[in-house]
Structure formats: C-alpha cells, structure tokens
Design an enzyme around this catalytic site. Structure first.
Site, PDB file in Angstrom:
ATOM      1  N   GLY A  97       0.790  -0.783   0.008  1.00 25.26           N
ATOM      2  CA  GLY A  97       0.047   0.118   0.202  1.00 25.26           C
ATOM      3  C   GLY A  97       1.022   0.817  -0.138  1.00 25.26           C
ATOM      4  O   GLY A  97       1.430   1.450   0.475  1.00 25.26           O
ATOM      5  N   GLN A 143       6.816  -3.653   0.544  1.00 24.39           N
ATOM      6  CA  GLN A 143       7.198  -4.326   1.684  1.00 24.39           C
ATOM      7  C   GLN A 143       8.592  -3.724   1.899  1.00 24.39           C
ATOM      8  O   GLN A 143       9.246  -3.096   1.668  1.00 24.39           O
ATOM      9  CB  GLN A 143       7.143  -6.005   2.238  1.00 24.39           C
ATOM     10  CG  GLN A 143       5.896  -5.864   1.303  1.00 24.39           C
ATOM     11  CD  GLN A 143       5.337  -6.368   0.244  1.00 24.39           C
ATOM     12  OE1 GLN A 143       6.231  -7.114  -0.793  1.00 24.39           O
ATOM     13  NE2 GLN A 143       4.140  -6.318  -0.564  1.00 24.39           N
TER      14      GLN A 143
HETATM   15  P1  GDP Z   1       5.311   2.797   1.649  1.00 25.36           P
HETATM   16  O1  GDP Z   1       3.953   1.813   1.658  1.00 25.36           O
HETATM   17  O2  GDP Z   1       6.707   2.921   2.336  1.00 25.36           O
HETATM   18  O3  GDP Z   1       5.080   3.466   0.512  1.00 25.36           O
HETATM   19  O4  GDP Z   1       4.601   3.593   3.130  1.00 25.36           O
HETATM   20  P2  GDP Z   1       2.469   3.909   3.545  1.00 25.36           P
HETATM   21  O5  GDP Z   1       2.407   4.671   2.551  1.00 25.36           O
HETATM   22  O6  GDP Z   1       2.253   2.700   3.431  1.00 25.36           O
HETATM   23  O7  GDP Z   1       3.152   4.837   4.494  1.00 25.36           O
HETATM   24  C1  GDP Z   1       3.973   5.844   4.322  1.00 25.36           C
HETATM   25  C2  GDP Z   1       2.416   6.904   4.926  1.00 25.36           C
HETATM   26  O8  GDP Z   1       2.920   8.213   5.915  1.00 25.36           O
HETATM   27  C3  GDP Z   1       1.864   7.491   4.350  1.00 25.36           C
HETATM   28  O9  GDP Z   1       0.181   7.908   4.712  1.00 25.36           O
HETATM   29  C4  GDP Z   1       2.417   8.952   3.937  1.00 25.36           C
HETATM   30  O10 GDP Z   1       1.077   9.674   3.296  1.00 25.36           O
HETATM   31  C5  GDP Z   1       3.314   9.524   4.389  1.00 25.36           C
HETATM   32  N1  GDP Z   1       4.868   9.492   5.159  1.00 25.36           N
HETATM   33  C6  GDP Z   1       5.257   9.283   4.140  1.00 25.36           C
HETATM   34  N2  GDP Z   1       6.477  10.707   4.077  1.00 25.36           N
HETATM   35  C7  GDP Z   1       6.177  11.121   5.386  1.00 25.36           C
HETATM   36  C8  GDP Z   1       6.885  11.984   6.276  1.00 25.36           C
HETATM   37  O11 GDP Z   1       7.726  12.864   5.878  1.00 25.36           O
HETATM   38  N3  GDP Z   1       6.204  12.547   7.089  1.00 25.36           N
HETATM   39  C9  GDP Z   1       4.710  12.706   7.356  1.00 25.36           C
HETATM   40  N4  GDP Z   1       4.239  13.127   8.105  1.00 25.36           N
HETATM   41  N5  GDP Z   1       4.092  11.236   6.300  1.00 25.36           N
HETATM   42  C10 GDP Z   1       4.801  11.190   5.314  1.00 25.36           C
HETATM   43  P1  IMO Z   2       4.808  -1.997   1.677  1.00 24.33           P
HETATM   44  O1  IMO Z   2       4.818  -1.886   0.279  1.00 24.33           O
HETATM   45  C1  IMO Z   2       4.137  -3.391   5.616  1.00 24.33           C
HETATM   46  C2  IMO Z   2       2.986  -8.389   5.915  1.00 24.33           C
HETATM   47  C3  IMO Z   2       2.033  -8.240   6.304  1.00 24.33           C
HETATM   48  C4  IMO Z   2       2.517  -9.590   7.237  1.00 24.33           C
HETATM   49  C5  IMO Z   2       3.287  -9.956   6.504  1.00 24.33           C
HETATM   50  C6  IMO Z   2       3.094 -11.355   5.493  1.00 24.33           C
HETATM   51  O2  IMO Z   2       3.465  -0.884   1.817  1.00 24.33           O
HETATM   52  O3  IMO Z   2       5.667  -1.881   2.584  1.00 24.33           O
HETATM   53  P2  IMO Z   2       1.349 -11.050   3.589  1.00 24.33           P
HETATM   54  O4  IMO Z   2       0.470 -11.025   3.161  1.00 24.33           O
HETATM   55  O5  IMO Z   2       2.575 -10.637   2.489  1.00 24.33           O
HETATM   56  O6  IMO Z   2       2.182 -13.046   2.718  1.00 24.33           O
HETATM   57  O7  IMO Z   2       1.484 -10.614   5.092  1.00 24.33           O
HETATM   58  O8  IMO Z   2       3.613  -8.713   5.649  1.00 24.33           O
HETATM   59  N1  IMO Z   2       3.377  -6.915   4.944  1.00 24.33           N
HETATM   60  C7  IMO Z   2       3.376  -5.657   4.883  1.00 24.33           C
HETATM   61  N2  IMO Z   2       3.620  -4.609   6.107  1.00 24.33           N
HETATM   62  N3  IMO Z   2       4.360  -2.865   4.606  1.00 24.33           N
HETATM   63  C8  IMO Z   2       4.154  -3.685   3.414  1.00 24.33           C
HETATM   64  O9  IMO Z   2       3.959  -3.578   2.378  1.00 24.33           O
HETATM   65  C9  IMO Z   2       3.586  -4.871   3.705  1.00 24.33           C
HETATM   66  N4  IMO Z   2       3.052  -6.083   2.773  1.00 24.33           N
HETATM   67  C10 IMO Z   2       2.811  -7.625   3.897  1.00 24.33           C
HETATM   68  O10 IMO Z   2       1.455  -7.496   7.328  1.00 24.33           O
HETATM   69  O11 IMO Z   2       2.851  -8.102   9.092  1.00 24.33           O
HETATM   70 MG    MG Z   3       2.279   0.562   2.295  1.00 23.90          MG
END
Ligand code: GDP
Ligand code: IMO
Ligand code: MG
Length: 424
Positions: free
Chosen positions: A40, A224
């Site tokens: 995500g 991940q």
């Molecule tokens: P990803 O899976 O590594 O792309 O990260 P996610 O999107 O799952 O989670 C990161 C969250 O932090 C998202 O809601 C971003 O919009 C937010 N985010 C990213 N960089 C920053 C930052 O520097 N500060 C804050 N407050 N939020 C951030």
């Molecule tokens: P992004 O790309 C955080 C975690 C799940 C679980 C484990 C195994 O957004 O960083 P799965 O469904 O892959 O078999 O789950 O991995 N997990 C993540 N945790 N960010 C993700 O992706 C994840 N994708 C899987 O929560 O612990």
């Molecule tokens: Mg994510």
C-alpha cells in the site's frame, strides 16, 4: 546514475510511495518486481490521496512507463478494482503507460481463500494482509502456478486450474471445511478478467533490456521492507518474496547491468503491522502518540501499526543485506517535539553485546540497549537542521556507515529536503 532501487529498510510502510513518486519525475521507467497487492503505497498530491497496491507509483507521471515485472504475484480481481480507482482519481492508465509481464504468477480465488483459512484456523497466525500472497508464491515455487498469459486460453487455464486444485480441494474439504468455487466458475471469471488485462501484457524483460540499452533512467520500486524478506526477514513473520534489492535481479531482470544505487527508505522510528517480534516496540503513551501523530494505520488493511524507536542493529543489518547506498529518512516531523527520545544502538543477545542483526537472529530474545537522544523541535521551514536533529542524523550515519541523502518531513511532495542529488 541511470538506475536506482527504492527499498524499504524496515518492516514496510517507510514512505516508499512518496519517494518513488518524487524521483519518478526524473525517470523514464518505474518497475515493480516482487510482492503484489499486499503493498500500500500512499502518494499525496495537494488534497488528493492516491493509494497504489499493484500499479507502480510512476503512473502519476505521463512521461513514465510503469512496469509490473514477472516476479510480482498478480491478482486480476484486485487489478480491475485498482484500475477503476486510479482512473476515477483522474489518472490516465493506457497500455503505453503500463506494461505488465505476461509471466506474472496469478493469485487465484483459491490462493486468497487458503490465506484467510490458515490465518483464521492455522496454528501460527502471521497477520498477513489476506491477499493470497503466500499461497500464490507457493504455487509458483511448487511449479503449479498459473501465469497471466494462461488467462488468454480457456483450455490451458482449465487444465492448469484443475491440476492446481487437486491438493487444495483436500484442504478445503477436509481440513478447513469451507466452500469454494468450482473450477469452471474460476475459469470463466479469470478468462473475463484476462480480456481486460491483455492490452497491457508484454515481454517486460525485453522492454527493460531495450530501455537500458537506450540509456533510459529506471527506478525499481520495492514493496514491503527487508525485515519482511523471505530470507533476510524475521522469519516466519515475513512475506513470501525477496524484498531486498536481490529481488530485482530475479523479479524484473536488469539485463547485463547492476542497479547503480540503492536508496533505503527509513522511517525515523519503527513500525510494524501484523504479528512477530519487535525489539523496540513501545507499549506506553509515547507509542500511542507516535501512532496518532504519524497516522500509523495500514494503507492496505487499515490495521493499527505497532510503533517503536529506531532500531540501529536492524538498520545496519538491512543496509548490508540489501546493499543500500544511501538513506531517505522519513516522518521526521512526527518525531519533532517528542520528549525522552531514544534509539536502540545495540542488543544484548546470548550473553554478548552486538550492534548488527543477522539472518535467523531470534528477535524475541534480544534485549535492546537504548541511548537517550535530545528532543528536536524542528519546523522544517528552512534548509537548516537544529543541532539536536543533526545529532540524531549523525548517530544514524555513524552506525550504518552510509549517508542520509533525503529528509522527509510531511506526506506532501514539497515536504522534503535533498542532501544528495539523485538523477541529476
Ligand atoms: P509505503 O508503503 O512505504 O509507500 O508507505 P505507506 O504509504 O504505507 O505509509 C507511509 C505513510 O506516511 C503514508 O500515509 C504517507 O503519506 C506518509 N508519509 C510519507 N512520508 C512522510 C513524512 O515524511 N511525514 C509524514 N508525516 N508522513 C509521511
Ligand atoms: P508496503 O509495500 C507493511 C506484512 C503483513 C504481514 C506479513 C505477511 O506497503 O510497505 P503477506 O500478506 O505479505 O503474506 O503478509 O507482511 N506486510 C506488510 N507490512 N507494509 C507492506 O507493504 C506489507 N506487505 C505485507 O502485515 O505481517
Ligand atoms: Mg505501505
């Protein structure tokens, strides 16, 4: 520099989507090479929030070609939903902009069902995203998997699904006692979805080969994080793919080249969703405060993310395990103003003090050794850092032996400081 990998250096959700989106502006091609819609990746543009699961974060740029490499496990149903969602958000998705490998392994309904049943009834709960990722990779490695190109031919699809279901039917009927759709139903569904996917399919290996020969700039978008890697991660509480930079070479192909640089996306603290050990986890109001201010909820499942201090023995390890060459430190704004700031500089483990983790270390048995850090109160309005924040950054750089090249201090595109140039 012609190629850069974006790798999560912790347990995922470090802010890879934001950094990919920003650096994608300077690239010609953005590639996903492992994982699936368990990811995500959130991108904030003005008042718009876009969460991508399967589609690479390059899709927001019209000049970029987004590629889904053959190492990705691909759920056609989830893709249909995401495509509609992204298009509703005003983003153009054409077969010119999005290329999907015809050799991606398909996540079938049976894979998703098995994932859910194991989590609900099995002896060890991993806390998966429930998207069928593990069972789809199992089918792939046991050589019973369905490939995207199989969706174009009903006879092939039927024969492969029938063979694939033989063992699963026993589990569904006798172990989990759960209903499941007949093969013919799944054949019809996947065949229909295949028609939607067909225009996007191509030989992405050759497409990447040509792009690299033509000196195009390529960004590899990891999903991940290294601590969820099937080999390097906190097994068994991991995902089922190679999330480190090593996954690029098998999941996308980088014909005749190495990736030039590897950018490790690192949250200024640590979060984890799902089960598994977490040495620096906070169970007090400080953890709750970070969770609240950081908006730490899973972008795929909506689950609350567990929060804790930055863990240097883990970071030092993931830097080595994934050949990370510099760090993007994200969410610094969330830590700003937090009192009694700490970080973990070493572990006590099996009677010894160690400052770097390794594969197979039992993270449930380590005692984290904590260092008090000075609170920083930066508002990030100008290009300078307070001496307290600088000390926090220096401590990280000294421990892991590479530079912090990016400081992110908010979710928006503009909330970032580049200390190093990428793709000048
Ligand atoms: P990803 O899976 O590594 O792309 O990260 P996610 O999107 O799952 O989670 C990161 C969250 O932090 C998202 O809601 C971003 O919009 C937010 N985010 C990213 N960089 C920053 C930052 O520097 N500060 C804050 N407050 N939020 C951030
Ligand atoms: P992004 O790309 C955080 C975690 C799940 C679980 C484990 C195994 O957004 O960083 P799965 O469904 O892959 O078999 O789950 O991995 N997990 C993540 N945790 N960010 C993700 O992706 C994840 N994708 C899987 O929560 O612990
Ligand atoms: Mg994510």
């Amino acid at each position: 520099m012609q190629s850069l990998a974006i790798i999560g250096s912790q347990w995922g959700d470090e802010g890879k989507g934001k950094i990919t989106d920003l650096l994608g502006q300077k690239c010609d091609v953005v590639v996903r090479y492992q994982g699936g819609n368990n990811a995500g990746h959130t991108i904030i543009v003005g008042t718009k929030k876009i969460v991508l699961h399967l589609i690479p974060s390059g899709i927001l740029h019209d000049h970029c070609v987004s590629v889904i490499g053959h190492g990705v496990v691909f759920d056609p149903r989830a893709f249909k939903e995401e495509l509609e969602d992204v298009k509703r958000g005003g983003i153009d998705v054409t077969p010119q902009k999005l290329r999907i490998s015809e050799n991606c392994s398909v996540i079938t309904f049976y894979n998703k069902l098995l994932d859910g049943q194991r989590e609900a009834k099995g002896p060890v709960k991993i806390g998966t995203t429930g998207k069928g990722i593990g069972p789809a990779y199992e089918d792939k490695t046991s050589r019973k998997g369905i490939k995207l190109k199989d969706l174009m031919n009903k006879e092939v699809l039927r024969a492969k699904l029938e063979a694939n279901l033989i063992e699963k039917a026993v589990l569904f009927d006798h172990l989990y006692k759960v209903d499941y759709p007949a093969v013919e139903e799944e054949v019809e569904k996947l065949f229909e979805l295949g028609k939607l996917i067909e225009p996007f399919l191509c030989d992405t290996f050759s497409f990447l080969d040509e792009s690299i020969q033509q000196d195009k700039r390529v960004l590899y978008e990891g999903a991940q994080g290294v601590l969820l890697d099937i080999d390097y991660g906190s097994y068994p509480f991991v995902t089922s793919s190679s999330t480190s930079a090593g996954g690029i070479y098998t999941g996308a192909g980088l014909p005749g080249k190495y990736v030039d640089e590897v950018l490790g996306i690192t949250k200024a603290y640590t979060t984890r969703v799902g089960e598994g050990p977490f040495p620096t986890e906070l169970f007090d109001e400080v953890g709750e405060k970070i969770q609240r201010i950081g908006g730490e909820f899973g972008a795929t499942t909506g689950r609350k993310r567990r929060c804790g201090w930055l863990d240097l023995p883990l970071l030092k390890y993931t830097v080595k395990a994934s050949n990370i060459t510099s760090i993007a430190l994200t969410k610094l704004d969330v830590l700003s103003g937090i009192e009694n700031l700490k970080l973990c500089y070493a572990y006590e483990y099996e009677g010894k003090e160690i400052d770097c983790a390794y594969p197979g270390i039992d993270l449930a048995k380590v005692k984290p050794l904590m260092k008090d850090m000075k609170t920083f109160n930066d508002d990030f309005k100008d290009n300078n850092q307070s001496s307290e924040l600088q000390e926090y950054i220096d401590t990280i750089e000294k421990a892991v032996g590479i530079k912090v090249g990016i400081l992110a201090h908010g979710p928006e595109r503009s909330e970032i400081k580049f200390k190093q140039d990428y793709f000048q």
